[in-house]
Design a protein around this motif. Sequence first.
Motif, PDB file in Angstrom:
ATOM      1  N   ALA A 189       0.600  -0.894  -0.020  1.00  0.00           N
ATOM      2  CA  ALA A 189       0.090   0.208  -0.312  1.00  0.00           C
ATOM      3  C   ALA A 189       0.850   1.062   0.047  1.00  0.00           C
ATOM      4  N   ARG A 190       2.120   1.214   0.914  1.00  0.00           N
ATOM      5  CA  ARG A 190       3.033   2.529   0.125  1.00  0.00           C
ATOM      6  C   ARG A 190       3.492   2.901  -1.037  1.00  0.00           C
ATOM      7  N   MET A 191       4.084   1.641  -0.867  1.00  0.00           N
ATOM      8  CA  MET A 191       4.630   1.675  -2.287  1.00  0.00           C
ATOM      9  C   MET A 191       3.478   2.342  -3.210  1.00  0.00           C
ATOM     10  N   ALA A 192       2.297   1.390  -2.835  1.00  0.00           N
ATOM     11  CA  ALA A 192       1.625   2.582  -4.864  1.00  0.00           C
ATOM     12  C   ALA A 192       1.166   3.718  -3.883  1.00  0.00           C
ATOM     13  N   THR A 193       1.214   4.158  -3.138  1.00  0.00           N
ATOM     14  CA  THR A 193       0.436   5.252  -2.623  1.00  0.00           C
ATOM     15  C   THR A 193       2.069   6.472  -2.522  1.00  0.00           C
ATOM     16  N   ASP A 194       3.458   5.770  -3.216  1.00  0.00           N
ATOM     17  CA  ASP A 194       4.421   6.906  -2.951  1.00  0.00           C
ATOM     18  C   ASP A 194       4.516   6.964  -4.586  1.00  0.00           C
ATOM     19  N   HIS A 195       3.744   5.248  -5.135  1.00  0.00           N
ATOM     20  CA  HIS A 195       4.024   6.118  -7.191  1.00  0.00           C
ATOM     21  C   HIS A 195       3.500   6.351  -7.282  1.00  0.00           C
ATOM     22  N   PHE A 196       1.533   7.121  -7.031  1.00  0.00           N
ATOM     23  CA  PHE A 196       0.789   7.817  -7.235  1.00  0.00           C
ATOM     24  C   PHE A 196       1.276   9.203  -6.754  1.00  0.00           C
ATOM     25  N   ALA A 231      -5.221   2.368   0.311  1.00  0.00           N
ATOM     26  CA  ALA A 231      -4.000   3.062  -0.813  1.00  0.00           C
ATOM     27  C   ALA A 231      -5.651   3.107  -1.514  1.00  0.00           C
ATOM     28  N   LEU A 232      -6.285   3.243  -2.225  1.00  0.00           N
ATOM     29  CA  LEU A 232      -6.985   3.604  -2.848  1.00  0.00           C
ATOM     30  C   LEU A 232      -8.041   4.808  -2.596  1.00  0.00           C
ATOM     31  N   ASN A 233      -8.360   5.051  -0.673  1.00  0.00           N
ATOM     32  CA  ASN A 233      -8.984   5.964  -0.001  1.00  0.00           C
ATOM     33  C   ASN A 233      -7.720   7.401  -0.095  1.00  0.00           C
ATOM     34  N   HIS A 234      -6.451   6.732  -0.528  1.00  0.00           N
ATOM     35  CA  HIS A 234      -5.414   8.060  -0.615  1.00  0.00           C
ATOM     36  C   HIS A 234      -5.665   8.560  -2.090  1.00  0.00           C
ATOM     37  N   ILE A 235      -5.491   7.354  -3.514  1.00  0.00           N
ATOM     38  CA  ILE A 235      -5.137   7.771  -3.883  1.00  0.00           C
ATOM     39  C   ILE A 235      -6.978   8.676  -5.120  1.00  0.00           C
ATOM     40  N   LEU A 236      -8.322   8.613  -4.157  1.00  0.00           N
ATOM     41  CA  LEU A 236      -8.812   8.856  -4.532  1.00  0.00           C
ATOM     42  C   LEU A 236      -8.800  10.159  -3.343  1.00  0.00           C
ATOM     43  N   SER A 237      -8.615  10.712  -2.546  1.00  0.00           N
ATOM     44  CA  SER A 237      -8.458  11.899  -2.088  1.00  0.00           C
ATOM     45  C   SER A 237      -7.741  12.812  -2.851  1.00  0.00           C
ATOM     46  N   HIS A 238      -7.394  12.880  -3.942  1.00  0.00           N
ATOM     47  CA  HIS A 238      -7.171  13.624  -4.636  1.00  0.00           C
ATOM     48  C   HIS A 238      -7.765  14.498  -6.166  1.00  0.00           C
ATOM     49  N   VAL A 243     -10.479   7.974 -12.839  1.00  0.00           N
ATOM     50  CA  VAL A 243     -10.377   6.539 -12.514  1.00  0.00           C
ATOM     51  C   VAL A 243     -11.021   5.761 -14.180  1.00  0.00           C
ATOM     52  N   ALA A 244     -10.186   5.880 -14.793  1.00  0.00           N
ATOM     53  CA  ALA A 244     -10.620   5.424 -16.189  1.00  0.00           C
ATOM     54  C   ALA A 244     -10.282   3.580 -16.800  1.00  0.00           C
ATOM     55  N   THR A 245     -11.156   2.560 -16.807  1.00  0.00           N
ATOM     56  CA  THR A 245     -11.183   1.401 -17.801  1.00  0.00           C
ATOM     57  C   THR A 245      -9.517   1.659 -18.381  1.00  0.00           C
TER      58      THR A 245
END
Length: 270
Positions: A189-196, A231-238, A243-245
């Motif tokens: 999850a940390r890797m995903a948020t850092d990547h984002f 991780a999704l909560n962090h990403i979608l707070s921006h 969020v596309a297919t």
Amino acid sequence: MPNIEHYEYLPDKGVRDPWPRTPHPDVLGYGLRDYGNRIGLWRMFDVMDRYGIRCTASLSLAVFDHYPEILEACEKRRWDVLAHGMYNTRYHWDLEEAAERREIEACVAAYRRHTGRQLAGWFSPAATFTMNTPDLVAEAGIKYYCDWFHDDQPFPIKVRSGKLITIPYQMDINDAMTWRHHIEAEDFARMATDHFDCLYREAEARPLVMCIALHPYLMGQPHRIKYLDRALNHILSHEKVWVATGEEIADWYIANALPSIEAHLSADVP
């Protein structure tokens, strides 16, 4: 991107044995993957539903035959499908062109039989592609392709006929890759948020794509699922996050970016 895969219990070993715990059958390996489709995936559905996310499923097309309830759930949510071959135990390395064409055509036909729609995306089973794969995928009417992990943005691939767009698929932000190296879900999850966070800053200059590659038999486990939510909560707070297919990304790119690239390439041709 949930990877919804089906592993045969006693597959043909071919160029690689999918069950290295020999002798066959590998009951533990098979059981873990089956757990993902019967149990883990449904936890992931709950998380994605909570955020209203339409996913792109990297899917072994045989899943829709073996687990019709997964077909129903994906169709209900209007999820996109990125074909991941027919089975994740049938590798495409070393296939002759005609044999690989038959495999791709079988997946296109299976998707049309189940949904009535043209298959939009392709990711070879276990990333086992050949030099012919892009040409054969484009020939089959598929518009986007995910076997190459070479960029953070889409790009056109030169093929014998038609058009094909490569869209990023992540092998770093991929729970199966990190699991093999004993990296657990909290670190994932940390890797995903850092990547984002990095891509979000850089995307001020140009549109970029982030793919989170997930496997229900891993991230759908009770002790891991909360880290996907985190991780999704962090990403979608921006703001400014689309969020596309996969097909939506391909369609946007074909309409908005490809014409100028094709014009530039044509200008460079003497």
